[in-house]
Motif scaffolding. Sequence first.
Motif, PDB file in Angstrom:
ATOM      1  N   ARG A  37       5.225  -0.832   5.320  1.00  0.00           N
ATOM      2  CA  ARG A  37       4.241  -1.337   6.286  1.00  0.00           C
ATOM      3  C   ARG A  37       4.932  -2.231   7.319  1.00  0.00           C
ATOM      4  N   TRP A  53      -3.978   0.892   4.308  1.00  0.00           N
ATOM      5  CA  TRP A  53      -4.838  -0.289   4.185  1.00  0.00           C
ATOM      6  C   TRP A  53      -6.032   0.114   3.329  1.00  0.00           C
ATOM      7  N   ARG A  58      -9.999  -2.473   5.434  1.00  0.00           N
ATOM      8  CA  ARG A  58      -9.347  -1.848   6.596  1.00  0.00           C
ATOM      9  C   ARG A  58     -10.148  -2.052   7.881  1.00  0.00           C
ATOM     10  N   TYR A 119      -2.149   0.561  -1.937  1.00  0.00           N
ATOM     11  CA  TYR A 119      -2.825   0.158  -0.699  1.00  0.00           C
ATOM     12  C   TYR A 119      -2.683  -1.344  -0.518  1.00  0.00           C
ATOM     13  N   TYR A 120      -2.526  -1.758   0.726  1.00  0.00           N
ATOM     14  CA  TYR A 120      -2.594  -3.174   1.089  1.00  0.00           C
ATOM     15  C   TYR A 120      -4.067  -3.566   1.068  1.00  0.00           C
ATOM     16  N   ASP A 122      -5.251  -7.421   1.130  1.00  0.00           N
ATOM     17  CA  ASP A 122      -5.418  -8.596   1.989  1.00  0.00           C
ATOM     18  C   ASP A 122      -4.307  -9.595   1.684  1.00  0.00           C
TER      19      ASP A 122
END
Length: 124
Positions: A37, A53, A58, A119-120, A122
């Motif tokens: 990322r 995301w 997202r 996944y990202y 936060d």
Amino acid sequence: MKKPCPCGLPEPYPDCCGRFHRGDQHAPTAERLMRSRYCAFAVGDPGYLLDTWHPDTRPKRLRLDPAQEWTRLEILGRTGGSLLQNDGTVEFRAHYRYQGHDEAQHENSRFVREDGRWYYVDAL
């Protein structure tokens, strides 16, 4: 000799984060996703950032500022996020140059793995 990937690992971009950006593979760990990322910011790939995301957090769109030059990534720490785990954090400092000034963003990011993909989520 080929230039190392912007993420800080020694492999050249096409063999390192480029394979994730092209969709050839998914990042196997939370740290590799975080590195890929960061690299997406460095090479200007907002589509990859949105794709990795988590849907719950997202944004609808993402615009990168071409005047912001990402220069270096430091991994400061991590918890979990391995091949056998489903959540983790990565603390990092991302260095960049903007309007002639050197700056850095310090963050502890939270990641989850769902259906085999990281996944990202936060920042903590």
